[in-house]
Every structure is written in C-alpha cells, then in structure tokens.
Design a protein around this motif. Structure first.
Motif, PDB file in Angstrom:
ATOM      1  N   ASP A  96       0.833  -1.208   0.000  1.00 30.84           N
ATOM      2  CA  ASP A  96       0.000   0.000   0.000  1.00 30.84           C
ATOM      3  C   ASP A  96       0.868   1.259   0.000  1.00 30.84           C
ATOM      4  N   TYR A 119       0.672   4.062  -1.753  1.00 28.79           N
ATOM      5  CA  TYR A 119       0.025   5.350  -2.016  1.00 28.79           C
ATOM      6  C   TYR A 119      -1.015   5.739  -0.970  1.00 28.79           C
ATOM      7  N   GLY A 120      -1.582   4.756  -0.291  1.00 25.59           N
ATOM      8  CA  GLY A 120      -2.713   5.026   0.588  1.00 25.59           C
ATOM      9  C   GLY A 120      -2.421   5.993   1.710  1.00 25.59           C
ATOM     10  N   PRO A 134      -2.422  11.376   1.229  1.00 21.93           N
ATOM     11  CA  PRO A 134      -3.748  11.841   0.799  1.00 21.93           C
ATOM     12  C   PRO A 134      -3.702  13.064  -0.112  1.00 21.93           C
ATOM     13  N   ARG A 153     -13.105   3.439  -7.542  1.00 18.17           N
ATOM     14  CA  ARG A 153     -13.010   2.723  -6.275  1.00 18.17           C
ATOM     15  C   ARG A 153     -13.421   1.273  -6.497  1.00 18.17           C
ATOM     16  N   ASP A 179      -5.094   1.174  -3.410  1.00 18.60           N
ATOM     17  CA  ASP A 179      -5.562   2.445  -2.861  1.00 18.60           C
ATOM     18  C   ASP A 179      -4.596   3.509  -3.356  1.00 18.60           C
ATOM     19  N   THR A 180      -5.063   4.418  -4.219  1.00 20.55           N
ATOM     20  CA  THR A 180      -4.174   5.416  -4.817  1.00 20.55           C
ATOM     21  C   THR A 180      -3.994   6.652  -3.953  1.00 20.55           C
ATOM     22  N   GLY A 181      -4.661   6.731  -2.803  1.00 24.47           N
ATOM     23  CA  GLY A 181      -4.504   7.902  -1.958  1.00 24.47           C
ATOM     24  C   GLY A 181      -4.847   9.173  -2.714  1.00 24.47           C
TER      25      GLY A 181
END
Length: 372
Positions: free
Chosen positions: A148, A150-151, A154, A217, A239-241
C-alpha cells in the motif's frame, strides 16, 4: 456469447469468444498472443470497426463472473481518462489549457516562480518540470512498497507538495513522466469546478460514454479482478490515496473497448451515437474533446523521435499511426491502444505484477501495430 446489448453500456456490437462463431482469424490471433503471456487472469480484446473479438484465459480457475466483466486496475492507463476530462472541460469553456494550476488551486498563495508558470497542459503532458512523485512520498511508502505505497499520502498532501515544489526544469522545456503532475491536475480541476474528481470524471466522461462498469473505487465483492505478485500471491486492491487522477481507474475490458471506439474517428463517433446517445448526436464538446486528445502535440527524445498527443503515446506502424497507453499496479497490468486510420482498437488486461521478463505490454503492442 453473442449480442451484448445488456453490457458494455448497451452497445449493439457483437462480442465473440474464442471457439464461438465469429471472426475466426482474429480469434486465432488472440489465442496465439495469449499463449505468450503468463497471468492468472488474462483478457485480450480487439474491435475492428465496432465488431469485437475477445479472448479470455489465464492460469487461474474460471470464477463465477466472466473475466471480461470483471473490473481491472488500469494504473497509469487511467491517464487517458484524465486527458479526455480536461479536454472536455476546455471544450465547454470551463477551463483553458493555459490556465495556471497554482492560481486555480490556491489563488494568492506564495509559490516558487516556476510553479506559478505551470499550466494545465504542462501537468497533463509531463512537461511541468515536476518529479515523478513528491520527494517526501518515498519515506512513508517504502515500508509498505509491496502492499500500500500510495494510501498513506492523501489529496491535501499532494496539493501541499505541489505548492512548495521546486521544479527541476522550466515548465514546457523538458518531458519527464510524472504521476505527481497528473494527480495535481485532478485536484486542480476539482478546485476549478467545485466538484470532486470522482464526480467530475463520472459526469463528463463515464456517464456520457455509458461506461457503467468503470469506476475509481473497488466495486462489490466478486466484480473486481484480483491482482497477483509474480509468485502468484494475491495482493489487495489498490488504494491510490491522493494520486487518483494518475492511476485510480478500474474498468472491464468491454468498457475499455467502448472507450477506445469513441476515439477512432468520425465513423466510430457515429456508431457510438447509435448505441449510447440514441437519436441525439454525441455532445459537441465530447466530440471536440475526443478529436483534441488524438492530435499530435509535442515531440521529445533524440532527434525528437517520440511523438505525443495531449494524453496518448503516438507511434508509427505499417497501418498508420497508433495511439496507446499502458499501466501497471501492484498486481495487475493494462494496455489500451487504437489506430485512428483503420478503426482498430486493442484492450488488454492481466493479473500478474509486471517483471523484467514480462511479455504482456509487448504482446498487446504487437497486436495493435502488426495486425492487418
């Protein structure tokens, strides 16, 4: 599978699986190409003037949902969606390519002079001078690089990193691929329109093209393809943040064909109108945007050998120019491409992480450039 009027946005073209009646030569071509790719789930799809042939396969056992109806992570192949969105907003007069991003994001905020000169066009065409990712991205991403990365970064952090950036080069002078820049574009368009990126993309691109199975999403259980590491271990959904505009789109191969068919010229536009617009013509601003993103815009590299449009890589082929973009996530890959002069479109997806000996992109690219 015969008529697919109930999927792919109500399209009235025909989708043929290998083994079913249909364009046998194309079916054999796809089957041979699939044999060169190792992935748990694999889809290779071709559209010729609106007639579709789809090969599904892979080493995994078939699931309850046909592979061509699963949504696959596109990674950087999301960028053509961002490009079409920007082009449509420009066609509508809501923004201009020459608008300065910092002025739209944070009017009056003190930024480096080079940042002040960065325009929306610079952000999308990778000529902003920004690095591939913000410098402070890596310390938080490295500990979770394989799960993960990028998550934990933000949207507000992406914007702050842009406003305090020191571009490496004067905007507009050099090409450097940048997920950071395209992500900033997404936040800038959201600020300029007062509409969240996800909503804006749906309103301006996905809904008008009836891309009903395309989203940013993860969808309900059983509707998403599962990515895998090279050793076959499943990986969680991406999750690309704050980097959504650069890589968050996930779509079914059938939706990807619809998206590509919209780009291949006036004839395709007429066919698109027949199945997504009913008796009404395609919105003029969408038609203008589709034309704009296909126009060669810049050259780079030694002797300026590499041509780009606003959002696509642009190469020659024996059958005319090809426009394409590839993408990869932690456990999936995607390839999108089309030939404007011949109406050929290729969409390919696979659920294994890219590696050095990987043949996925090269195989999909050959389908696009070498298929008569």
């Amino acid at each position: 599978m015969t008529d697919v009027a109930d999927v792919a946005g109500g399209t009235d073209v025909t989708t043929v699986r290998v083994g079913d009646p249909g364009p046998a030569a194309t079916a054999r071509l796809l089957a041979e190409a699939a044999g060169r790719i190792d992935a748990p789930d694999l889809v290779l799809a071709i559209s010729r003037g609106g007639v579709r042939t789809v090969h599904t396969g892979g080493s995994a056992e078939p699931g309850p949902v046909d592979r061509e109806r699963l949504a696959y992570e596109l990674g950087s192949a999301s960028k053509p969606f961002a490009g079409l969105l920007l082009a449509r907003l420009v066609a509508q007069g809501r923004v201009r390519y020459a608008d300065r991003a910092a002025d739209l994001l944070a009017p009056g905020f003190p930024v480096h002079p080079a940042v002040r000169r960065i325009t929306l066009r610079h952000l999308l065409t990778h000529t902003s001078g920004l690095p591939g990712l913000p410098a402070d991205f890596y310390p938080q991403a490295v500990p979770r690089w394989s799960t993960d990365p990028y998550g934990g970064y933000p949207a507000d952090r992406v914007v702050r990193a842009f406003l305090r950036a020191r571009p490496r080069h004067r905007p507009g002078t050099r090409w450097h691929y940048s997920n950071f820049a395209v992500s900033v574009l997404g936040h800038t368009l959201a600020a300029a329109t007062g509409t969240p990126w996800e909503v804006l993309l749906h309103q301006q691109v996905l809904a008008p093209l009836h891309l009903d199975a395309t989203r940013v999403r993860p969808g309900p259980d059983g509707t998403e393809a599962v990515g895998h590491r090279r050793d076959g271990t499943p990986v969680p959904a991406l999750d690309t943040g704050g980097f959504a505009a650069a890589g968050a789109v996930r779509a079914t191969p059938l939706d990807l064909l619809t998206f590509l068919e919209a780009h291949v010229g006036p004839e395709a536009h007429a066919g698109l109108e027949a199945h997504v617009g009913g008796p009404e013509p395609l919105d003029p601003t969408l038609s203008a945007a589709l034309t704009d993103v296909c126009r060669p815009l810049l050259r780079r590299g030694r002797r300026h050998a590499h041509t780009h449009t606003l959002t696509w890589f642009h190469h020659p082929s024996p059958y005319g120019p090809v426009l394409f973009h590839a993408g990869a996530t932690l456990g999936q890959q995607a390839f999108l491409g089309f030939r404007p002069d011949t109406g050929l479109a290729v969409a390919a997806t696979a659920t294994r992480r890219v590696h050095r000996a990987d043949t996925f992109v090269a195989t999909a690219y050959d389908l696009l450039t070498e298929t008569p």
